[in-house]
Design a protein around this motif. Structure first.
Motif, PDB file in Angstrom:
ATOM      1  N   SER A 183      -4.246  14.163 -27.952  1.00 30.79           N
ATOM      2  CA  SER A 183      -4.167  14.117 -26.490  1.00 30.79           C
ATOM      3  C   SER A 183      -4.653  15.415 -25.857  1.00 30.79           C
ATOM      4  O   SER A 183      -5.481  15.412 -24.941  1.00 30.79           O
ATOM      5  N   HIS A 184      -4.144  16.547 -26.331  1.00 35.27           N
ATOM      6  CA  HIS A 184      -4.527  17.828 -25.733  1.00 35.27           C
ATOM      7  C   HIS A 184      -6.024  18.112 -25.942  1.00 35.27           C
ATOM      8  O   HIS A 184      -6.677  18.671 -25.059  1.00 35.27           O
ATOM      9  N   SER A 185      -6.563  17.727 -27.089  1.00 38.44           N
ATOM     10  CA  SER A 185      -7.989  17.961 -27.317  1.00 38.44           C
ATOM     11  C   SER A 185      -8.841  17.064 -26.422  1.00 38.44           C
ATOM     12  O   SER A 185      -9.914  17.476 -25.959  1.00 38.44           O
ATOM     13  N   TYR A 186      -8.367  15.845 -26.161  1.00 42.74           N
ATOM     14  CA  TYR A 186      -9.093  14.965 -25.230  1.00 42.74           C
ATOM     15  C   TYR A 186      -9.115  15.582 -23.828  1.00 42.74           C
ATOM     16  O   TYR A 186     -10.148  15.586 -23.159  1.00 42.74           O
ATOM     17  N   ILE A 187      -7.960  16.087 -23.394  1.00 43.17           N
ATOM     18  CA  ILE A 187      -7.888  16.710 -22.067  1.00 43.17           C
ATOM     19  C   ILE A 187      -8.814  17.920 -21.988  1.00 43.17           C
ATOM     20  O   ILE A 187      -9.504  18.135 -20.984  1.00 43.17           O
ATOM     21  N   ALA A 188      -8.847  18.719 -23.049  1.00 41.64           N
ATOM     22  CA  ALA A 188      -9.742  19.882 -23.070  1.00 41.64           C
ATOM     23  C   ALA A 188     -11.196  19.445 -22.905  1.00 41.64           C
ATOM     24  O   ALA A 188     -11.957  20.046 -22.131  1.00 41.64           O
ATOM     25  N   ALA A 189     -11.583  18.395 -23.637  1.00 44.60           N
ATOM     26  CA  ALA A 189     -12.968  17.914 -23.557  1.00 44.60           C
ATOM     27  C   ALA A 189     -13.257  17.290 -22.201  1.00 44.60           C
ATOM     28  O   ALA A 189     -14.333  17.503 -21.616  1.00 44.60           O
ATOM     29  N   LYS A 190     -12.306  16.512 -21.680  1.00 46.35           N
ATOM     30  CA  LYS A 190     -12.494  15.856 -20.385  1.00 46.35           C
ATOM     31  C   LYS A 190     -12.641  16.873 -19.263  1.00 46.35           C
ATOM     32  O   LYS A 190     -13.505  16.735 -18.380  1.00 46.35           O
ATOM     33  N   LEU A 191     -11.820  17.911 -19.302  1.00 54.48           N
ATOM     34  CA  LEU A 191     -11.876  18.894 -18.227  1.00 54.48           C
ATOM     35  C   LEU A 191     -13.139  19.748 -18.315  1.00 54.48           C
ATOM     36  O   LEU A 191     -13.619  20.255 -17.303  1.00 54.48           O
ATOM     37  N   ARG A 192     -13.667  19.907 -19.518  1.00 55.98           N
ATOM     38  CA  ARG A 192     -14.948  20.609 -19.638  1.00 55.98           C
ATOM     39  C   ARG A 192     -16.027  19.891 -18.860  1.00 55.98           C
ATOM     40  O   ARG A 192     -16.919  20.515 -18.279  1.00 55.98           O
ATOM     41  N   ASP A 193     -15.956  18.558 -18.847  1.00 54.83           N
ATOM     42  CA  ASP A 193     -16.931  17.772 -18.087  1.00 54.83           C
ATOM     43  C   ASP A 193     -16.645  17.804 -16.590  1.00 54.83           C
ATOM     44  O   ASP A 193     -17.564  17.923 -15.780  1.00 54.83           O
ATOM     45  N   LEU A 194     -15.366  17.707 -16.225  1.00 55.20           N
ATOM     46  CA  LEU A 194     -15.007  17.612 -14.812  1.00 55.20           C
ATOM     47  C   LEU A 194     -15.020  18.968 -14.104  1.00 55.20           C
ATOM     48  O   LEU A 194     -15.365  19.052 -12.919  1.00 55.20           O
ATOM     49  N   ALA A 195     -14.621  20.001 -14.812  1.00 54.27           N
ATOM     50  CA  ALA A 195     -14.493  21.328 -14.195  1.00 54.27           C
ATOM     51  C   ALA A 195     -14.856  22.394 -15.226  1.00 54.27           C
ATOM     52  O   ALA A 195     -13.981  23.071 -15.765  1.00 54.27           O
ATOM     53  N   PRO A 196     -16.137  22.560 -15.516  1.00 48.15           N
ATOM     54  CA  PRO A 196     -16.551  23.485 -16.577  1.00 48.15           C
ATOM     55  C   PRO A 196     -16.152  24.940 -16.336  1.00 48.15           C
ATOM     56  O   PRO A 196     -16.093  25.728 -17.274  1.00 48.15           O
ATOM     57  N   ASP A 197     -15.872  25.304 -15.098  1.00 49.32           N
ATOM     58  CA  ASP A 197     -15.467  26.689 -14.809  1.00 49.32           C
ATOM     59  C   ASP A 197     -13.988  26.939 -15.090  1.00 49.32           C
ATOM     60  O   ASP A 197     -13.544  28.090 -15.036  1.00 49.32           O
TER      61      ASP A 197
END
Length: 389
Positions: A183-197
């Motif tokens: 779950s946490h790794s999915y969130i990390a990857a998802k947020l990289r796409d949504l908010a790379p900064d």
């Protein structure tokens, strides 16, 4: 290539699976869930596919029976002809001690699952049992264990250790591992796409089992769970952080260590503290009706979350985003609002009318997100990679 992957997620009395077809671009084409596995009465099941919804009752004496029930449903709906159509089975495995990441299931993996069963008694034995049953009955089916600890394996050594004799770490594996890695790794990857900064992120996976994770540049640097899934936040009916030096008095009062451990594992958390239920919805309803114990349980859980957020903000040396996920994180607006109220000192402000995606206001100094996780997809990807290589 390994195109058709079935992902298996076992609970104490539940069984869930998803069938992925990588020939269609990581697409989940069907899912099945079975409840009350092992009960004397028939088990309720639900099946979902793109063009089908079905439910019913069937006897499921163990997880192997639930697995074959789901395979039969996949066959009935023409998604597979037999097990031979499956390229592999990926397990959302909990505790592998020194084994990290995704690995083919073999005798060594099964031995480690047995060895660390004391650290995850509600998980490891049932996973090992099903793996052995499938190896015996369907030896051609490739099995991959994807360990929940993997995402946290890169934590600094000084953060993974307890203040115990150093030999205990090497001899018994006593150290902080962390869980909910899919779950946490999915969130990390998802947020990289949504908010790379957003380089400094705290992920709150809140559900029947809950944990927080501090993520820096896409990697876990801290997590609330420790050597076992019992520590950290208290759970629906598990104790969370607890002073072990209470044990002698509790054993004297309750009669045995086994009874005390059973209470800490199954009659504590929201259930034990509220005296009402292990379901936060029931606890909140009781609190609103004036039940002081239920109100205390909710306040204590909020406070647990706030404490870890403060600690992890210090570890991250600042904070760019907070993400709520998991069943409670997604669906319990009062919990999100109460946590964020306590973060106003960081400049956090959310819009209560927003419930998905970015829920912070335009003037919030820290972005707040509410995102659905996809643990099964992460397990499917890992399994596909292992079998493809």
């Amino acid at each position: 290539m390994a195109d058709k992957i079935i992902v298996l997620n076992l609970g104490t009395t539940s069984f869930k699976c998803k069938l992925f077809d990588f020939a269609r671009g990581e697409r989940a084409i069907a899912s099945c869930a079975v409840e009350r596995v092992g009960a004397a009465a028939p088990s309720p099941w639900q099946f979902k596919a793109s063009d089908a919804r079905q439910d019913g009752l069937a006897p499921c004496r163990d997880h192997a029976a639930a697995f074959h029930l789901c395979i039969g449903l996949l066959q009935d709906h023409g998604l597979i002809r037999s097990l031979d159509d499956l390229d592999g089975a990926g397990f959302k495995t909990v505790h592998g001690g020194p084994i990290s990441g995704a690995v083919p299931v073999d005798d060594a993996v099964l031995a480690v699952l047995d060895e660390y069963a004391a650290f995850a008694p509600a998980h490891n034995p049932m996973y090992a049992a099903l793996m052995r049953q499938l190896r015996a009955k369907h030896p051609a089916l490739s099995q991959v264990a994807c360990f929940e600890t993997a995402f946290h394996a890169g934590m600094p050594a000084y953060r993974a250790t307890y203040g115990v004799p150093y030999a205990w770490m090497t001899k018994y594996g006593v150290r902080r591992y962390g869980f909910h890695g899919a779950s946490h790794s999915y969130i990390a990857a998802k947020l990289r796409d949504l908010a790379p900064d957003a380089r400094r992120v705290i992920s709150l996976h809140l559900g029947g089992s809950s944990s927080l994770c501090a993520i820096k540049d896409g990697k876990s640097i801290a997590t609330s769970m420790g050597a076992t899934p019992q520590s950290g936040l208290f759970q629906n009916n598990r104790v969370g952080d607890f002073d072990l030096f209470c044990l002698p008095r509790l054993v004297a009062g309750e009669g045995s260590l086994d009874r005390v451990m059973d209470i800490l594992a199954s009659a504590s958390g929201f259930l034990g503290l509220s005296g009402v239920s292990n379901d936060l919805r029931d606890v909140l309803q009781a609190a609103d009706a004036g039940n002081n114990q239920a109100a205390l349980a909710f306040a204590a859980f909020v406070d647990n979350c706030i404490g870890y957020i403060g600690m992890f903000t210090a570890y991250l040396q600042g904070l760019d985003a907070v993400v709520f996920t998991g069943g409670i994180g997604l669906n319990c607006a009062p919990l999100r609002e109460k946590i964020c109220q306590h973060l106003d000192y960081l400049g956090v402000a959310i819009d209560p009318k927003l419930t998905t995606g970015k829920i912070s206001t335009t003037n919030s100094k820290i972005a707040v997100w509410c995102l659905e996780t996809d643990e099964e997809l992460m397990v499917a990807r890992q399994t596909h990679n292992v079998l493809g290589n």
